[in-house]
Design a protein around this motif. Structure first.
Motif, short mmCIF file in Angstrom:
data_model
loop_
_atom_site.label_atom_id
_atom_site.label_comp_id
_atom_site.label_asym_id
_atom_site.label_seq_id
_atom_site.Cartn_x
_atom_site.Cartn_y
_atom_site.Cartn_z
N GLY A 40 54.96 31.96 75.09
CA GLY A 40 54.24 32.45 76.26
C GLY A 40 54.83 33.72 76.83
N ILE A 41 56.17 33.75 77.01
CA ILE A 41 56.79 34.94 77.60
C ILE A 41 56.75 36.12 76.64
CG2 ILE A 41 58.26 33.62 79.15
CD1 ILE A 41 60.59 34.12 77.27
N THR A 42 56.81 35.84 75.32
CA THR A 42 56.75 36.93 74.35
C THR A 42 55.38 37.57 74.32
OG1 THR A 42 58.40 35.80 72.96
CG2 THR A 42 57.13 37.57 71.93
N ILE A 43 54.34 36.76 74.26
CA ILE A 43 52.98 37.29 74.26
C ILE A 43 52.71 38.02 75.58
CG2 ILE A 43 50.53 36.65 74.30
CD1 ILE A 43 51.13 34.45 72.33
N GLY A 44 53.17 37.46 76.69
CA GLY A 44 52.99 38.13 77.98
C GLY A 44 53.71 39.47 78.04
N SER A 45 54.91 39.54 77.46
CA SER A 45 55.66 40.79 77.43
C SER A 45 54.95 41.85 76.60
CB SER A 45 57.06 40.53 76.87
OG SER A 45 57.80 41.73 76.78
N ILE A 46 54.42 41.43 75.44
CA ILE A 46 53.68 42.36 74.59
C ILE A 46 52.43 42.86 75.31
CG2 ILE A 46 52.40 42.60 72.43
CD1 ILE A 46 54.29 40.54 71.22
N ALA A 47 51.74 41.95 76.00
CA ALA A 47 50.52 42.33 76.73
C ALA A 47 50.85 43.34 77.83
CB ALA A 47 49.86 41.10 77.31
N ALA A 48 51.97 43.13 78.53
CA ALA A 48 52.36 44.06 79.60
C ALA A 48 52.70 45.43 79.03
CB ALA A 48 53.55 43.50 80.37
N GLU A 49 53.38 45.44 77.89
CA GLU A 49 53.71 46.72 77.25
C GLU A 49 52.45 47.44 76.78
OE1 GLU A 49 56.39 48.40 73.49
OE2 GLU A 49 56.54 46.30 74.14
N MET A 50 51.50 46.66 76.24
CA MET A 50 50.25 47.25 75.77
C MET A 50 49.47 47.86 76.94
SD MET A 50 47.20 45.44 73.57
CE MET A 50 46.90 44.17 74.79
N ALA A 51 49.53 47.21 78.10
CA ALA A 51 48.77 47.68 79.26
C ALA A 51 49.28 49.01 79.78
CB ALA A 51 48.80 46.64 80.36
N THR A 52 50.57 49.31 79.58
CA THR A 52 51.17 50.53 80.14
C THR A 52 51.46 51.60 79.09
OG1 THR A 52 53.36 49.48 79.98
CG2 THR A 52 52.19 49.31 82.09
N ASP A 53 50.98 51.39 77.88
CA ASP A 53 51.16 52.38 76.81
C ASP A 53 50.15 53.51 77.00
OD1 ASP A 53 51.53 53.86 74.57
OD2 ASP A 53 51.29 52.23 73.13
N LEU A 54 50.63 54.67 77.43
CA LEU A 54 49.74 55.79 77.75
C LEU A 54 49.13 56.43 76.51
CD1 LEU A 54 51.78 57.52 80.60
CD2 LEU A 54 49.90 55.89 80.79
N GLU A 55 49.70 56.18 75.34
CA GLU A 55 49.18 56.77 74.12
C GLU A 55 47.98 56.00 73.57
OE1 GLU A 55 52.34 57.18 71.36
OE2 GLU A 55 53.54 58.51 72.65
N GLY A 56 47.69 54.86 74.16
CA GLY A 56 46.52 54.09 73.74
C GLY A 56 46.69 53.33 72.44
N ASN A 57 47.93 53.05 72.06
CA ASN A 57 48.18 52.32 70.82
C ASN A 57 48.15 50.81 71.11
OD1 ASN A 57 48.60 54.72 69.36
ND2 ASN A 57 50.73 54.81 70.08
N TYR A 58 46.95 50.25 71.16
CA TYR A 58 46.82 48.85 71.51
C TYR A 58 46.60 47.94 70.32
CZ TYR A 58 41.84 49.99 71.14
OH TYR A 58 40.63 50.41 70.71
#
Length: 236
Positions: A40-58
């Motif tokens: 749960g915390i790993t997936i949540g951490s990845i999701a948070a990083e994806m949300a703030t990636d300004l380069e749009g690499n989702y």
């Protein structure tokens, strides 16, 4: 544009988390094992990083989330169903904390539960006297199960040889001063009936009610706002 990118990707990551949680099932939400917690915390951490990636690499973070969901959430879950040993490794084992008047301090330490935390759980379960408890077991999902002493457990209708009428679920009629109109109609009542019931308990405004509940049989209970703090220092 940067702020719009963050908003877009935050919404995308939220939708991805929601869909993955639906796939993993409600157990992920309500019954955490150690692997569920890591997952749960790993997936949540990845999701948070994806949300703030300004380069749009989702796409890469999304793939990582799917891998974690598949590997931990689905593969390990099915694997644990085929092996008792793996199930105990993944989900953990139940730990005996109290039995027949004895507190097992070593088991409490193993479970990382101090005596105050244990007593809180007892009170939450309705046991203010340990002598009323036969056995207390820490379950793998982190909750404590209590087996009451037979002499102190509540008598059931079956014990008394009677067959009472089936009770209905209570609907929330007022929540923090707000009338739940749909729920009021659901129990077959209207606002005039509600005003009469409140007036019968010297309550003139719904804003003064913290909670009011009613079932289809017409059983009505109201809990007014007390506007005062009650201390219980003896429990500290």
């Amino acid at each position: 544009m940067e702020y719009l990118t963050i908003v877009y990707q935050a919404l995308f990551s939220l939708i991805a988390l929601f869909l993955l949680t639906k796939i993993l099932g409600y157990r992920q939400v309500s019954q955490f094992s150690i692997f569920d917690y890591i997952n749960g915390i790993t997936i949540g951490s990845i999701a948070a990083e994806m949300a703030t990636d300004l380069e749009g690499n989702y796409l890469k973070p999304l793939l990582a989330m799917i891998v974690y969901a598949a590997a931990f959430g689905i593969f390990l879950s099915r694997l644990s169903q085929k092996s008792v040993s793996l199930q105990r490794l993944i989900d953990g084992k139940a730990i005996l904390l109290y039995h027949n008047g004895s507190l097992y301090d070593q088991n409490l330490r193993k479970a990382k539960i101090n005596i105050n935390d244990f007593l809180v759980e007892c009170r939450v379960a309705g046991y203010f006297d340990l002598s009323q408890i036969k056995t207390a077991i820490l379950e793998p999902n982190g909750k404590i199960s209590f087996l009451p002493v037979t002499e102190d457990r509540p008598a059931t209708p079956k014990d008394l040889g009677i067959q009472p009428q089936q009770e209905e679920i209570f609907a929330n009629i007022i929540i923090d001063g707000k009338v739940m109109e749909y729920n009021l109609k659901h129990v077959g009542k209207d606002f005039n009936w509600l005003k009469q019931k409140l007036a019968g308990q010297n309550i003139n405004k719904t804003e003064d009610v913290f909670l009011a509940i009613c079932n289809k049989q017409g059983d009505f209970y109201v809990y007014p706002k007390l506007h005062q703090l009650i201390d219980r220092d003896v429990l500290d």
